[in-house]
Design a protein around this motif. Structure first.
Motif, PDB file in Angstrom:
ATOM      1  N   VAL A  99       9.733  12.667   9.257  1.00 16.77           N
ATOM      2  CA  VAL A  99       9.343  13.392  10.327  1.00 16.77           C
ATOM      3  C   VAL A  99       7.940  12.094  10.891  1.00 16.77           C
ATOM      4  CG1 VAL A  99       7.839  15.285  11.146  1.00 16.77           C
ATOM      5  CG2 VAL A  99       9.597  15.740  10.262  1.00 16.77           C
ATOM      6  N   SER A 100       6.840  11.923   9.412  1.00 18.65           N
ATOM      7  CA  SER A 100       6.032  11.126   9.678  1.00 18.65           C
ATOM      8  C   SER A 100       5.846   9.527   9.883  1.00 18.65           C
ATOM      9  CB  SER A 100       5.137  10.825   8.243  1.00 18.65           C
ATOM     10  OG  SER A 100       5.326  11.607   7.930  1.00 18.65           O
ATOM     11  N   SER A 101       8.075   9.191   9.546  1.00 19.91           N
ATOM     12  CA  SER A 101       7.969   8.150  10.407  1.00 19.91           C
ATOM     13  C   SER A 101       8.653   8.058  12.107  1.00 19.91           C
ATOM     14  CB  SER A 101       9.290   7.395   9.041  1.00 19.91           C
ATOM     15  OG  SER A 101       9.604   6.176   9.454  1.00 19.91           O
ATOM     16  N   ALA A 102       9.087   9.261  12.225  1.00 19.46           N
ATOM     17  CA  ALA A 102       9.380   9.266  13.488  1.00 19.46           C
ATOM     18  C   ALA A 102       8.434   9.153  14.476  1.00 19.46           C
ATOM     19  CB  ALA A 102      10.260  10.517  13.605  1.00 19.46           C
ATOM     20  N   LEU A 103       6.982   9.949  13.491  1.00 22.23           N
ATOM     21  CA  LEU A 103       5.692  10.387  14.513  1.00 22.23           C
ATOM     22  C   LEU A 103       5.160   8.812  14.577  1.00 22.23           C
ATOM     23  CD1 LEU A 103       4.280  13.395  13.043  1.00 22.23           C
ATOM     24  CD2 LEU A 103       4.939  12.779  15.723  1.00 22.23           C
ATOM     25  N   LEU A 114       0.782  -1.134  -0.136  1.00 21.40           N
ATOM     26  CA  LEU A 114      -0.240  -0.392   0.201  1.00 21.40           C
ATOM     27  C   LEU A 114       0.396   0.963   0.205  1.00 21.40           C
ATOM     28  CD1 LEU A 114      -2.316  -0.938   2.119  1.00 21.40           C
ATOM     29  CD2 LEU A 114      -2.713   0.021   0.029  1.00 21.40           C
ATOM     30  N   TYR A 115       1.963   1.404   0.796  1.00 24.81           N
ATOM     31  CA  TYR A 115       3.080   2.594   0.888  1.00 24.81           C
ATOM     32  C   TYR A 115       3.174   2.614  -0.308  1.00 24.81           C
ATOM     33  CZ  TYR A 115       4.087   2.384   5.764  1.00 24.81           C
ATOM     34  OH  TYR A 115       3.297   2.509   7.154  1.00 24.81           O
ATOM     35  N   PHE A 116       4.186   1.657  -1.489  1.00 21.53           N
ATOM     36  CA  PHE A 116       3.500   2.091  -2.972  1.00 21.53           C
ATOM     37  C   PHE A 116       2.625   2.407  -4.018  1.00 21.53           C
ATOM     38  CE2 PHE A 116       7.436  -0.718  -1.652  1.00 21.53           C
ATOM     39  CZ  PHE A 116       8.828   0.037  -2.573  1.00 21.53           C
ATOM     40  N   LEU A 117       2.409   1.713  -3.548  1.00 18.90           N
ATOM     41  CA  LEU A 117      -0.056   2.277  -4.543  1.00 18.90           C
ATOM     42  C   LEU A 117      -0.304   3.648  -3.436  1.00 18.90           C
ATOM     43  CD1 LEU A 117      -1.870  -1.155  -4.155  1.00 18.90           C
ATOM     44  CD2 LEU A 117      -0.482   0.546  -6.541  1.00 18.90           C
ATOM     45  N   VAL A 118      -0.016   4.089  -2.862  1.00 20.33           N
ATOM     46  CA  VAL A 118      -1.063   5.101  -2.450  1.00 20.33           C
ATOM     47  C   VAL A 118      -0.633   6.358  -2.015  1.00 20.33           C
ATOM     48  CG1 VAL A 118      -2.584   5.887  -0.165  1.00 20.33           C
ATOM     49  CG2 VAL A 118      -2.949   3.422  -1.047  1.00 20.33           C
ATOM     50  N   PRO A 119      -0.457   7.517  -2.658  1.00 20.69           N
ATOM     51  CA  PRO A 119       0.465   8.394  -2.541  1.00 20.69           C
ATOM     52  C   PRO A 119       0.308   9.126  -0.680  1.00 20.69           C
ATOM     53  CG  PRO A 119      -1.212   9.251  -3.917  1.00 20.69           C
ATOM     54  CD  PRO A 119      -1.182   6.869  -3.333  1.00 20.69           C
ATOM     55  N   TYR A 120      -0.720   8.704   0.059  1.00 20.20           N
ATOM     56  CA  TYR A 120      -0.800   9.560   0.905  1.00 20.20           C
ATOM     57  C   TYR A 120      -0.455   8.840   1.969  1.00 20.20           C
ATOM     58  CZ  TYR A 120      -4.169  10.185  -2.429  1.00 20.20           C
ATOM     59  OH  TYR A 120      -5.115  10.911  -3.067  1.00 20.20           O
ATOM     60  N   ASN A 121       0.558   9.527   2.901  1.00 19.47           N
ATOM     61  CA  ASN A 121       1.252   8.395   4.329  1.00 19.47           C
ATOM     62  C   ASN A 121       0.407   8.287   5.597  1.00 19.47           C
ATOM     63  OD1 ASN A 121       1.206  11.637   5.489  1.00 19.47           O
ATOM     64  ND2 ASN A 121       3.877  11.242   5.557  1.00 19.47           N
ATOM     65  N   TYR A 122      -0.740   9.035   5.455  1.00 20.75           N
ATOM     66  CA  TYR A 122      -1.440   8.235   6.767  1.00 20.75           C
ATOM     67  C   TYR A 122      -1.907   6.765   6.692  1.00 20.75           C
ATOM     68  CZ  TYR A 122      -5.636   8.997   3.708  1.00 20.75           C
ATOM     69  OH  TYR A 122      -6.109   9.513   2.793  1.00 20.75           O
ATOM     70  N   LEU A 124       8.406   3.148   5.999  1.00 20.47           N
ATOM     71  CA  LEU A 124       7.713   4.462   5.321  1.00 20.47           C
ATOM     72  C   LEU A 124       8.258   5.811   5.326  1.00 20.47           C
ATOM     73  CD1 LEU A 124       5.260   6.265   5.987  1.00 20.47           C
ATOM     74  CD2 LEU A 124       5.177   6.868   8.211  1.00 20.47           C
ATOM     75  N   TRP A 125       9.564   5.585   5.658  1.00 18.25           N
ATOM     76  CA  TRP A 125      10.111   7.331   5.516  1.00 18.25           C
ATOM     77  C   TRP A 125      10.493   7.198   4.172  1.00 18.25           C
ATOM     78  CZ3 TRP A 125      16.124   6.267   5.903  1.00 18.25           C
ATOM     79  CH2 TRP A 125      16.820   7.431   5.650  1.00 18.25           C
ATOM     80  N   LEU A 126      11.684   5.615   3.854  1.00 25.47           N
ATOM     81  CA  LEU A 126      11.972   4.987   3.093  1.00 25.47           C
ATOM     82  C   LEU A 126      11.116   5.073   1.593  1.00 25.47           C
ATOM     83  CD1 LEU A 126      14.319   2.108   3.835  1.00 25.47           C
ATOM     84  CD2 LEU A 126      15.130   5.054   3.396  1.00 25.47           C
ATOM     85  N   ILE A 127      10.302   4.896   1.036  1.00 22.84           N
ATOM     86  CA  ILE A 127       9.165   4.821   0.215  1.00 22.84           C
ATOM     87  C   ILE A 127       8.745   5.754  -0.027  1.00 22.84           C
ATOM     88  CG2 ILE A 127       7.017   3.337  -0.364  1.00 22.84           C
ATOM     89  CD1 ILE A 127       8.196   0.968   0.600  1.00 22.84           C
ATOM     90  N   TRP A 157       7.937   8.372  -3.861  1.00 21.17           N
ATOM     91  CA  TRP A 157       7.453   9.128  -3.323  1.00 21.17           C
ATOM     92  C   TRP A 157       7.343  10.527  -3.638  1.00 21.17           C
ATOM     93  CZ3 TRP A 157       2.660   8.007  -5.621  1.00 21.17           C
ATOM     94  CH2 TRP A 157       1.899   6.730  -5.922  1.00 21.17           C
ATOM     95  N   GLN A 158       9.232  11.319  -3.268  1.00 16.83           N
ATOM     96  CA  GLN A 158       9.550  11.727  -2.992  1.00 16.83           C
ATOM     97  C   GLN A 158       8.859  13.242  -2.518  1.00 16.83           C
ATOM     98  OE1 GLN A 158      12.366  12.889  -4.766  1.00 16.83           O
ATOM     99  NE2 GLN A 158      12.081  10.341  -5.445  1.00 16.83           N
ATOM    100  N   GLU A 159       8.543  12.779  -1.133  1.00 17.86           N
ATOM    101  CA  GLU A 159       7.607  14.015   0.035  1.00 17.86           C
ATOM    102  C   GLU A 159       8.860  13.835   0.953  1.00 17.86           C
ATOM    103  OE1 GLU A 159       4.915  12.649   3.864  1.00 17.86           O
ATOM    104  OE2 GLU A 159       4.788  11.957   1.926  1.00 17.86           O
ATOM    105  N   GLN A 160       8.643  15.419   0.843  1.00 17.42           N
ATOM    106  CA  GLN A 160      10.254  15.855   1.679  1.00 17.42           C
ATOM    107  C   GLN A 160      10.366  15.524   3.388  1.00 17.42           C
ATOM    108  OE1 GLN A 160       8.665  20.167   0.979  1.00 17.42           O
ATOM    109  NE2 GLN A 160      10.587  20.779   1.035  1.00 17.42           N
ATOM    110  N   TYR A 161       9.080  15.330   3.943  1.00 16.22           N
ATOM    111  CA  TYR A 161       8.984  15.346   5.151  1.00 16.22           C
ATOM    112  C   TYR A 161       8.671  14.156   5.489  1.00 16.22           C
ATOM    113  CZ  TYR A 161       8.204  20.204   5.172  1.00 16.22           C
ATOM    114  OH  TYR A 161       8.685  21.395   4.599  1.00 16.22           O
TER     115      TYR A 161
END
Length: 187
Positions: free
Chosen positions: A141-145, A86-94, A126-129, A134-138
């Motif tokens: 931070v999401s992975s740490a949370l 899902l991390y690879f398919l869905v662009p939303y980190n939530y 989460l962080w790596l993908i 997805w070239q997400e800047q933050y």
């Protein structure tokens, strides 16, 4: 009537399934609304979401509680593959909220201490993908949370194990997952 429903829908299960439903439905909806995603990707994401929650519910059932450790590990492994896919398919980190729900099952196959020590392993994809695919800047931070929410879950389990009261933890974990999901939407 309410008392009859309580055994059928315990708060921890209701909260986890509710959180899953919000994540799954919103992800599929937003992907459908965005014309850059084809219908096959949305269908694949929907199938992976359904597979995840079906296996998670199976893992929490009473029949699985008495199953062998290997059976439990197989169920957990397939769920983990669903989330990573899902991390690879869905662009939303939530979508990472599913790992928090998944982590509630780890103490069924390993000690709370081992679950805490392996938490970075479960949070790092989460962080790596999201950072590199997805070239997400933050993404870090999401992975740490999510890593910290998993640690909170395990530290609560350890405290409750010491005090002898384990049942409340799953509902608290699901509440943390919902809070995290809302914070991710704000980012």
């Amino acid at each position: 009537m309410r008392e009859k429903l309580k055994p059928l829908f315990p708060l921890d299960i209701f909260s986890a399934v509710g959180t899953w439903a919000i994540v799954a439905i919103s992800a599929c909806y937003f992907m459908l609304a965005d014309t850059s995603y084809d219908i096959c990707s949305v269908i694949a994401a929907a199938c992976l979401h359904i597979c995840f929650i079906t296996l998670w519910l199976r893992s929490t059932s009473e029949t699985t509680q008495n199953a062998s450790r290997i059976s439990k590990m197989v169920l957990l492994s397939v769920q983990y593959v669903c989330v990573i896919s899902l991390y690879f398919l869905v662009p939303y980190n939530y979508t990472a909220i599913l790992i928090t729900i998944w982590c509630t099952l780890l103490p069924k196959v390993m000690s709370v201490r081992s679950a805490m020590l392996t938490a970075p392993l479960w949070s790092s994809p989460l962080w790596l993908i999201y950072q590199f695919h997805w070239q997400e800047q933050y993404a870090f931070v999401s992975s740490a949370l999510f890593f910290m929410f998993n640690i909170c879950n395990y530290s609560g389990r350890a405290d409750e194990k010491m005090s002898g009261s384990l049942p409340l933890n799953n509902s608290r974990n699901a509440s943390l997952a919902e809070t995290s999901c809302l914070r991710q939407l704000d980012m």
